[in-house]
Design a protein around this motif. Sequence first.
Motif, PDB file in Angstrom:
ATOM      1  N   GLN A 127      -9.755  -2.853   1.201  1.00  0.00           N
ATOM      2  CA  GLN A 127      -9.348  -4.053   1.931  1.00  0.00           C
ATOM      3  C   GLN A 127     -10.166  -4.263   3.206  1.00  0.00           C
ATOM      4  N   GLY A 128     -11.112  -3.382   3.451  1.00  0.00           N
ATOM      5  CA  GLY A 128     -12.114  -3.651   4.474  1.00  0.00           C
ATOM      6  C   GLY A 128     -13.242  -4.519   3.957  1.00  0.00           C
ATOM      7  N   ARG A 129     -13.231  -4.809   2.639  1.00  0.00           N
ATOM      8  CA  ARG A 129     -14.264  -5.657   2.026  1.00  0.00           C
ATOM      9  C   ARG A 129     -13.686  -6.799   1.199  1.00  0.00           C
ATOM     10  N   LEU A 130     -12.397  -6.741   0.890  1.00  0.00           N
ATOM     11  CA  LEU A 130     -11.740  -7.822   0.163  1.00  0.00           C
ATOM     12  C   LEU A 130     -10.317  -7.944   0.686  1.00  0.00           C
ATOM     13  N   VAL A 131      -9.593  -8.958   0.247  1.00  0.00           N
ATOM     14  CA  VAL A 131      -8.251  -9.185   0.787  1.00  0.00           C
ATOM     15  C   VAL A 131      -7.208  -9.134  -0.318  1.00  0.00           C
ATOM     16  N   LEU A 132      -5.983  -8.818   0.078  1.00  0.00           N
ATOM     17  CA  LEU A 132      -4.821  -8.918  -0.793  1.00  0.00           C
ATOM     18  C   LEU A 132      -3.765  -9.751  -0.078  1.00  0.00           C
ATOM     19  N   PRO A 133      -3.141 -10.702  -0.770  1.00  0.00           N
ATOM     20  CA  PRO A 133      -2.075 -11.478  -0.133  1.00  0.00           C
ATOM     21  C   PRO A 133      -0.912 -10.579   0.247  1.00  0.00           C
ATOM     22  N   MET A 134      -0.235 -10.934   1.299  1.00  0.00           N
ATOM     23  CA  MET A 134       0.913 -10.223   1.838  1.00  0.00           C
ATOM     24  C   MET A 134       0.525  -8.949   2.599  1.00  0.00           C
ATOM     25  N   GLU A 194       6.705 -10.080  -4.835  1.00  0.00           N
ATOM     26  CA  GLU A 194       7.142  -9.321  -6.009  1.00  0.00           C
ATOM     27  C   GLU A 194       5.967  -8.934  -6.908  1.00  0.00           C
ATOM     28  N   GLN A 195       4.870  -9.665  -6.821  1.00  0.00           N
ATOM     29  CA  GLN A 195       3.705  -9.364  -7.658  1.00  0.00           C
ATOM     30  C   GLN A 195       2.722  -8.391  -7.000  1.00  0.00           C
ATOM     31  N   LEU A 196       3.069  -7.933  -5.819  1.00  0.00           N
ATOM     32  CA  LEU A 196       2.154  -7.075  -5.073  1.00  0.00           C
ATOM     33  C   LEU A 196       1.779  -5.791  -5.816  1.00  0.00           C
ATOM     34  N   PRO A 197       2.714  -5.101  -6.490  1.00  0.00           N
ATOM     35  CA  PRO A 197       2.300  -3.890  -7.228  1.00  0.00           C
ATOM     36  C   PRO A 197       1.209  -4.174  -8.252  1.00  0.00           C
ATOM     37  N   LEU A 198       1.275  -5.323  -8.917  1.00  0.00           N
ATOM     38  CA  LEU A 198       0.238  -5.686  -9.879  1.00  0.00           C
ATOM     39  C   LEU A 198      -1.095  -5.910  -9.181  1.00  0.00           C
ATOM     40  N   LEU A 199      -1.051  -6.543  -8.015  1.00  0.00           N
ATOM     41  CA  LEU A 199      -2.274  -6.853  -7.285  1.00  0.00           C
ATOM     42  C   LEU A 199      -2.942  -5.594  -6.738  1.00  0.00           C
ATOM     43  N   ARG A 200      -2.148  -4.620  -6.342  1.00  0.00           N
ATOM     44  CA  ARG A 200      -2.720  -3.397  -5.760  1.00  0.00           C
ATOM     45  C   ARG A 200      -3.383  -2.531  -6.819  1.00  0.00           C
ATOM     46  N   PHE A 248     -11.164 -14.492  -3.400  1.00  0.00           N
ATOM     47  CA  PHE A 248     -11.384 -13.531  -4.477  1.00  0.00           C
ATOM     48  C   PHE A 248     -10.152 -12.669  -4.673  1.00  0.00           C
ATOM     49  N   LEU A 249      -9.719 -12.524  -5.928  1.00  0.00           N
ATOM     50  CA  LEU A 249      -8.681 -11.564  -6.308  1.00  0.00           C
ATOM     51  C   LEU A 249      -9.121 -10.855  -7.573  1.00  0.00           C
ATOM     52  N   MET A 250      -8.925  -9.527  -7.609  1.00  0.00           N
ATOM     53  CA  MET A 250      -9.270  -8.775  -8.801  1.00  0.00           C
ATOM     54  C   MET A 250      -8.400  -9.173  -9.995  1.00  0.00           C
ATOM     55  N   THR A 251      -7.131  -9.464  -9.737  1.00  0.00           N
ATOM     56  CA  THR A 251      -6.159  -9.743 -10.802  1.00  0.00           C
ATOM     57  C   THR A 251      -5.638 -11.159 -10.652  1.00  0.00           C
ATOM     58  N   LYS A 252      -5.680 -11.926 -11.717  1.00  0.00           N
ATOM     59  CA  LYS A 252      -5.151 -13.299 -11.686  1.00  0.00           C
ATOM     60  C   LYS A 252      -3.632 -13.253 -11.636  1.00  0.00           C
TER      61      LYS A 252
END
Length: 255
Positions: A127-134, A194-200, A248-252
């Motif tokens: 996450q120092g090079r990409l972002v995750l919501p929340m 609620e979708q955060l575990p999938l995103l991580r 950018f997100l790794m997972t749709k």
Amino acid sequence: MSSVLITGASKGIGRAIALELSRRGHRVVATARRPETLADLPVDQRLRLDVTDQETVDQAVKDAGDVDVLISNAGETVRAPLESVPLAEVERLFQLNTLGALRVAQGVLPAMRARGAGRLIFVSSVQGRLVLPMIGPYGASKWALEALAETLAIETRHFGVKVSVVQPGAVSSGGGERAGVFLKENDPYGPLYEQLPLLRGESVTPEEVAAAVAATVEHPEPPLRVPVGAPAERALKARKEASENEPFLMTKIDW
């Protein structure tokens, strides 16, 4: 063997790093805000150090003696949408994750520069090079940390100081579970949370991160950036190849 000072060594990644480096025969100075939490670690010194408190940083650096390697690990995270995250929490994360890391680096650098040798190793994140919501405030603090680290790499290499940034993805250290969550009742961002575990995605263990850090300590010419584990390598490769003109997100996700 090297003399290594570790911040945030009381639990998770920091504890695993202290154990791994001690096992390999290095002189380990473990630090934490509450040094009593370090009592069971088989290390050479256990010192109080709060990276947000200049007085404790100065005292710990003095008490540690010669430090060949700083492993800047102390950090925390939160879970909240940027629309409503308390700004005091964002400021707290920057004080801890970013400015705290710089504060300790400033403490050890003069002696390293005078000796013409030393290493700064910053525990960052993909996450120092990409972002995750929340998790935006945490990501922003790590992007800033990586900017500081890369600048330090340029500024200090003339003096024999090597700088590395270790970048794991999700880590099964309990840090995410301990994170403060700032969501209102019936929060419109609740479904995204609620979708955060999938995103991580899949996680690595603290021991895997510790092994990567130890390898960096012992590498004669360590790289600037050290991804940890296949998930991190895939994520960073995908980020590099993605368009810079859209988020950018790794997972749709269905959002």
